[in-house]
Scaffold this motif. Structure first.
Motif, PDB file in Angstrom:
ATOM      1  N   ASN A 114       0.857  -1.193   0.000  1.00  8.15           N
ATOM      2  CA  ASN A 114       0.000   0.000   0.000  1.00  8.15           C
ATOM      3  C   ASN A 114       0.888   1.237   0.000  1.00  8.15           C
ATOM      4  O   ASN A 114       1.410   1.638   1.035  1.00  8.15           O
ATOM      5  CB  ASN A 114      -0.913  -0.001   1.215  1.00  8.15           C
ATOM      6  N   SER A 125       0.105   4.382  -0.508  1.00  4.72           N
ATOM      7  CA  SER A 125      -0.628   5.639  -0.421  1.00  4.72           C
ATOM      8  C   SER A 125       0.111   6.694   0.404  1.00  4.72           C
ATOM      9  O   SER A 125       0.007   7.898   0.124  1.00  4.72           O
ATOM     10  CB  SER A 125      -2.029   5.399   0.148  1.00  4.72           C
ATOM     11  N   SER A 126       0.876   6.271   1.402  1.00  5.01           N
ATOM     12  CA  SER A 126       1.565   7.239   2.267  1.00  5.01           C
ATOM     13  C   SER A 126       2.801   7.846   1.618  1.00  5.01           C
ATOM     14  O   SER A 126       3.342   8.846   2.128  1.00  5.01           O
ATOM     15  CB  SER A 126       1.955   6.576   3.585  1.00  5.01           C
ATOM     16  N   ILE A 127       3.282   7.257   0.525  1.00  9.51           N
ATOM     17  CA  ILE A 127       4.489   7.777  -0.120  1.00  9.51           C
ATOM     18  C   ILE A 127       4.196   8.327  -1.517  1.00  9.51           C
ATOM     19  O   ILE A 127       5.119   8.646  -2.264  1.00  9.51           O
ATOM     20  CB  ILE A 127       5.592   6.707  -0.199  1.00  9.51           C
ATOM     21  N   ASP A 180       1.856  14.263  -2.946  1.00  7.60           N
ATOM     22  CA  ASP A 180       0.832  14.988  -2.197  1.00  7.60           C
ATOM     23  C   ASP A 180       0.495  16.293  -2.922  1.00  7.60           C
ATOM     24  O   ASP A 180       1.192  17.289  -2.787  1.00  7.60           O
ATOM     25  CB  ASP A 180       1.334  15.281  -0.778  1.00  7.60           C
ATOM     26  N   TYR A 205      -5.629   3.465  -5.560  1.00 11.91           N
ATOM     27  CA  TYR A 205      -4.599   4.283  -4.910  1.00 11.91           C
ATOM     28  C   TYR A 205      -4.264   5.490  -5.785  1.00 11.91           C
ATOM     29  O   TYR A 205      -4.107   6.613  -5.288  1.00 11.91           O
ATOM     30  CB  TYR A 205      -3.330   3.463  -4.668  1.00 11.91           C
TER      31      TYR A 205
END
Length: 491
Positions: A233, A235-237, A240, A381
């Motif tokens: 996953n 999504s955090s990297i 943005d 994602y």
């Protein structure tokens, strides 16, 4: 002008310097990254641009020759096939010199461990040949790659200009790329690099391997390497886009796109290219008509204009002409070699590999493995990071089943793609990649791999119809190389 094929392949990065220390090898490997990629010519060859008409001139001859699929390019300068061939084989020469020097140093001193440098050299050699194969060859496929012409895979430092090089086949080139990746990847050590985003780190190498194995038709290997690069996953990297809200101009957007501190950027390359200006200044550009098919288009969970990419499209054009619409990701840096004569090189900073690109490669590999739920998760994602909603398989396939020709162009791939769910999920991957990689030349590789026919409008003459696996999609090797005796691409 008398330079022959062997000069390109044999030229040393610096034949005045003996590479006799580990430090010199590490510095030499900077030259193993090509300073020329097919961004401009591939974009101009793709369906991401169209002719604006006779009111506009072809300010760049490479743009004209690429868009019109001229058999022989008229220049040998930046972005030309000549320069693409030369610069990538210079990178190969640097990698081979590093490998030879490593072997000699380790033989002379058993206490030396240069495995990290060896790993980088092998991966750089694989990447340069992969780039050359994508430019000058047909895509890999099980039907014809054992006979399609490849490129010379050079593995030795040459000391004479009398060597004769054979092109081999695409299948043979891919076998050798795979061998270099498999040997080089375990040796990569990120501690070698002072500026890791400009080198093949372990993460960037896995991202490259994921793309290579996807193109090679080894889909489980592509998934394995993609997951090693970005995790299950990511999504955090991912990029943005909310941080862009305070930005006010194209240069600021570009700086944010290529920022080495952005975790989503896995490999950055500084390259010679006019692509930064030709995205808006060429006669063939990304027009409003194309905008509604790509960056400003509808999708499974978004409406026209709602994706984050469409919010930062800039407009260029004369007051009376047809404008171009660009996503400002390629700011030009001009480096003067003679400021008095206004002579120098145009550079851009290119995001060669990113989390998002690797994610879409994995989604495509999952689709070809018929693991559709996992592909939908990866696509989601991407959608969510791009300010849209997540989607399941039914939502994605339903959209592409009914979207018509705007997003679902007929394919004739030389590998198995089943009608229905698999084909529609492939269209979702290609659509997302087209949005993400606008101006980067990547779209042409998808058109080549999947046998997608398209037309280039020619407002000065006859339109140019490109058929699946058209011979013209493999650029002709440089004329000087042909003159030296190398077999040309068929036409």
């Amino acid at each position: 002008m008398l330079t022959a094929c062997n000069d390109f392949l044999d030229e040393m990065p610096d034949n005045r310097t003996e590479i006799d220390t580990p430090e010199k090898i590490t510095k030499l490997l900077i030259s193993a990254y090509s300073q020329n990629l097919p961004i401009l010519v591939h974009e101009q060859m793709s369906d991401n641009v169209t002719d604006r008409g006779i009111a506009y001139t072809w300010d760049d001859e490479n743009c004209r020759d690429a868009y019109l699929f001229n058999h022989t390019f008229s220049t040998i300068d930046t972005d030309s096939p000549h320069d693409l061939w030369e610069q990538n084989y210079k990178a190969v020469a640097a990698a081979n010199l590093a490998l030879e020097s490593i072997e000699k140093l380790e033989a002379a001193d058993s206490s030396l461990d240069l495995s990290a440098q060896k790993g980088e050299a092998l991966i750089c050699r694989a990447y340069a040949h992969f780039t050359l194969c994508n430019i000058f060859c047909q895509p890999y496929n099980p039907q014809s790659s054992t006979t399609d012409l490849g490129v010379p895979y050079v593995t030795k430092v040459e000391t004479t200009a009398e060597n004769q090089y054979e092109r081999g086949t695409v299948a043979q080139v891919y076998e050798k790329i795979a061998a270099d990746i498999e040997e080089g990847l375990p040796l990569i050590d990120d501690n070698l690099y002072k500026q890791p985003k400009y080198h093949f780190t372990r993460t960037a190498t896995n991202a490259f391997a994921a793309q290579f194995y996807l193109f090679y038709g080894k889909y489980q290997e592509a998934v394995t390497h993609a997951t090693a690069a970005i995790g299950e996953n990511p999504s955090s990297i991912m990029r943005d886009y909310s941080s862009w809200k305070g930005l006010t101009g194209g240069d600021e957007y570009t700086s944010a796109w290529v920022d080495s501190k952005v975790q989503a950027n896995l490999l950055l390359q500084g390259i010679h290219s006019m692509s930064g200006r030709m995205a808006y200044d060429s006669r063939a550009v990304h027009t409003y008509e194309l905008l509604v098919e790509t960056t400003d288009s509808r999708g499974p969970t978004w409406g026209a204009g709602s994706l984050i990419f469409s919010k930062y499209i800039r407009f260029y054009g004369s007051t009376s002409g047809i404008p171009s619409y660009i996503f400002p990701k390629q700011m030009e840096y001009f480096v003067f070699t003679n400021e008095a004569e206004n002579i120098g090189y145009a550079y851009i900073l290119n995001v060669a590999y990113s989390v998002e690109k690797t994610l879409l490669n994995r989604a495509e590999a999952y689709t070809l493995l018929e693991q559709y739920d996992k592909a939908a998760t990866d696509l989601s994602y991407f959608y969510v990071a791009s300010n849209a909603r997540a989607a399941d398989v039914a939502t994605i396939t339903g959209f592409y089943e009914t979207a018509g020709s705007l997003y679902k162009k007929p394919m004739a791939p030389r590998f198995t793609v089943n009608a229905g769910t698999q084909e529609n999920m492939i269209h979702a991957c290609l659509h997302a990649r087209r949005i993400l990689t606008l101006h980067e030349g990547t779209r042409l590789l998808d058109l080549k791999r999947y046998g997608i026919a398209y037309t280039h409008v020619n407002l000065n003459g006859t339109d140019i119809n490109i058929e699946p696996y058209d011979k013209r999609l493999a650029l002709q090797i440089p004329g000087l190389v042909i003159s030296a005796g190398m077999q040309p691409n068929p036409r």
